[in-house]
Design an enzyme around this catalytic site. Structure first.
Site, PDB file in Angstrom:
ATOM      1  N   ARG A  74      34.940  46.196  41.790  1.00  0.00           N
ATOM      2  CA  ARG A  74      35.740  47.248  42.427  1.00  0.00           C
ATOM      3  C   ARG A  74      35.573  48.613  41.773  1.00  0.00           C
ATOM      4  NH1 ARG A  74      38.338  42.551  43.559  1.00  0.00           N
ATOM      5  NH2 ARG A  74      38.989  42.316  45.705  1.00  0.00           N
ATOM      6  N   GLU A 111      42.061  36.975  32.339  1.00  0.00           N
ATOM      7  CA  GLU A 111      43.263  36.158  32.425  1.00  0.00           C
ATOM      8  C   GLU A 111      42.980  34.789  33.025  1.00  0.00           C
ATOM      9  OE1 GLU A 111      43.359  39.043  35.953  1.00  0.00           O
ATOM     10  OE2 GLU A 111      42.783  39.096  33.857  1.00  0.00           O
TER      11      GLU A 111
END
Length: 186
Positions: A74, A111
């Site tokens: 992104r 994560e």
């Protein structure tokens, strides 16, 4: 801050994606609307010209940003536009095996797993000032890996830019330069 609220209203959230327990914040709907996309870029450019560049000028004689690094994937959507408006070069940071030639590597924890980022070793000359851009900072793993790649090439990260920050994960603490974000999520 109506502009920030407009941006936030465009976000979409996906619980348990890409794995259970993760609430994924998708900023891509912002880019589907040309007005909010321009608002996003204009907000970043205003910050760069009123905060980043003056801070850089205070600390060194060459107060230019030479390169804007965009993180896979992104960051690729924002960084080239910012680079063009700054008159700077754009350099992608890709996941392992996606770039030709000799590459520097940095391993990082996200994560939801481990990954490796790469940057072509000849992409940024030593001594360059670099701005690193991505959509979101959570644990700081991918952004700090990008900063490590910039250091490996002998350049300096002057700032990290994100649309969204998740402060409770303390990702900014892993970074070697100031970070700026537009929106905070819990």
């Amino acid at each position: 801050m109506a502009d920030i609220e407009l941006l936030k209203a465009k976000f979409q959230y996906y619980p348990d994606w890409p794995k259970k327990g993760v609430l994924f914040c998708d900023v891509l709907p912002v880019l589907r609307d040309p007005i909010t996309f321009e608002l996003l870029i204009t907000h970043f450019m205003s910050h760069i010209f009123t905060s980043t560049l003056p801070r850089l000028a205070h600390s060194q004689a060459d107060a230019r940003i030479n390169y804007v690094v965009g993180l896979d994937a992104r960051g690729f959507l924002l960084a080239p536009i910012i680079a063009q408006r700054l008159g700077a070069g754009f350099v992608p940071v890709r996941k392992r095996g996606k770039l030709p030639g000799t590459c520097a590597q940095a391993t990082f924890q996200k994560e939801y797993g481990e990954d490796v980022f790469e940057m072509q070793k000849d992409a940024i000359p030593a001594g360059s000032n670099v701005l690193i851009v991505d959509d979101l900072i959570a644990t700081g793993g991918s952004a700090s890996a990008a900063g490590e790649l910039v250091r490996q090439l002998g350049a300096k990260t002057v700032e990290y830019l994100f649309i969204v920050s998740i402060p409770f994960l303390k990702g900014a603490e892993k970074l070697d330069a100031p970070e700026y974000h537009l929106v905070e999520m819990d």
